[in-house]
Scaffold this motif. Structure first.
Motif, mmCIF file in Angstrom:
data_model
loop_
_atom_site.group_PDB
_atom_site.id
_atom_site.type_symbol
_atom_site.label_atom_id
_atom_site.label_comp_id
_atom_site.label_asym_id
_atom_site.label_seq_id
_atom_site.Cartn_x
_atom_site.Cartn_y
_atom_site.Cartn_z
ATOM 1 N N THR A 190 0.837 -1.200 0.000
ATOM 2 C CA THR A 190 0.000 0.000 0.000
ATOM 3 C C THR A 190 0.870 1.248 0.000
ATOM 4 N N LEU A 191 0.513 2.209 -0.847
ATOM 5 C CA LEU A 191 1.220 3.483 -0.914
ATOM 6 C C LEU A 191 0.352 4.545 -0.252
ATOM 7 N N SER A 217 4.030 1.870 2.470
ATOM 8 C CA SER A 217 5.069 2.855 2.189
ATOM 9 C C SER A 217 4.454 4.244 2.285
ATOM 10 N N ARG A 240 6.183 8.142 -8.510
ATOM 11 C CA ARG A 240 6.097 7.075 -7.494
ATOM 12 C C ARG A 240 4.788 6.296 -7.650
ATOM 13 N N ILE A 241 3.706 7.011 -7.910
ATOM 14 C CA ILE A 241 2.419 6.333 -8.094
ATOM 15 C C ILE A 241 2.448 5.453 -9.352
ATOM 16 N N ASP A 243 5.041 4.089 -10.817
ATOM 17 C CA ASP A 243 5.957 2.956 -10.714
ATOM 18 C C ASP A 243 5.584 1.984 -9.606
ATOM 19 N N PHE A 244 4.654 2.385 -8.718
ATOM 20 C CA PHE A 244 4.367 1.564 -7.547
ATOM 21 C C PHE A 244 3.843 0.158 -7.904
ATOM 22 N N ALA A 247 6.654 -2.174 -8.613
ATOM 23 C CA ALA A 247 7.736 -2.284 -7.631
ATOM 24 C C ALA A 247 7.660 -3.623 -6.874
#
Length: 247
Positions: A190-191, A217, A240-241, A243-244, A247
């Motif tokens: 979870t981001l 994260s 970041r969103i 590529d999340f 990942a």
């Protein structure tokens, strides 16, 4: 007064004082009765009186503070659940607000044009001192139609998509509801994205959520409010969103 300060036509101005920072105006209401905001029945039976301190629109570029004496009335309607209520002046005040309507409208225009730190600096230069968080809070309470119509074309599609998922259609702050969060059942990575300047959701709550999720994260945003895409670091967060999932 009718020419220079027409929004004060509904009150009696008792005194005007020049201060080191601007101007202070003392006034009181002049109507004999007021409508109950719950049932609409007018009442003239006074419960008490008190002073409201309201930031008003500037005069000649200098800040103005309005000290308005208002009354609290009894509501005598037998079926109304409201026991007492405070009077409001049409075109000047709304309940619980610390600014007059003219001041708030001016700040909303500034917020729509340039939110955050830039808007706060512009407002201060025009005699409307405010903070970036207050400016964004006022902006996020506007109707979605106002925000979208005032946005530049490249932001409009994103805003329409965002607002279409809101419940009320009356502004972002109207859709926030604080509920207990139990993250123990979240098992997927979870981001969590949050900012310390967000006046809507405490940053500590985002930290607690990211810590409670087994594979959580936390990404900190530098935005001045809840709208993370208005922050200077939005391109980085957007990456970041994107590529999340991989990942």
């Amino acid at each position: 007064m009718d020419v220079l300060l027409p929004h004060l036509a509904g009150v009696v101005v008792e005194r005007v004082e020049r201060t080191s920072s601007g101007m202070r105006i003392w006034a009181c209401t002049k109507v004999q009765t007021a409508p109950c905001p719950s049932c609409g029945v007018r009442s003239g039976r006074v419960h008490s009186r008190y002073d409201r301190k309201l930031d008003d629109a500037p005069v000649a570029g200098r800040p103005v503070v309005l000290r308005l004496r208002v009354r609290r009335f009894f509501c005598d309607h037998p079926e109304c659940e409201v026991g007492t209520f405070s009077e409001q002046v049409d075109g000047l005040t709304v309940g619980h607000a610390r600014r007059t309507l003219s001041s708030r409208t001016a700040l909303e225009c500034i917020g729509l044009a340039s939110a955050g730190r830039t808007g706060a600096r512009l407002a201060a230069g025009l005699g409307l001192p405010t903070s970036r968080s207050t400016l964004l809070a006022d902006l996020s309470a506007l109707s979605t139609r106002q925000v979208v119509s005032a946005s530049v074309s490249e932001d409009r599609r994103m805003l329409i998509e965002l607002f279409s998922r809101m419940r009320s259609g009356r502004g972002f702050l109207n859709d926030l509801t604080a509920v207990p969060t139990d993250a123990r059942g979240v098992i997927k990575p979870t981001l969590v994205i949050a900012g310390r300047n967000d006046g809507s959701v405490p940053f500590a709550r985002a930290e607690a959520l990211a810590s409670a999720v087994p594979h959580g994260s936390l990404v900190e945003s530098s935005a001045d409010g809840h709208f993370i895409w208005l922050g200077l670091d939005w391109p980085v967060i957007s990456g970041r969103i994107r590529d999340f999932p991989a990942a």
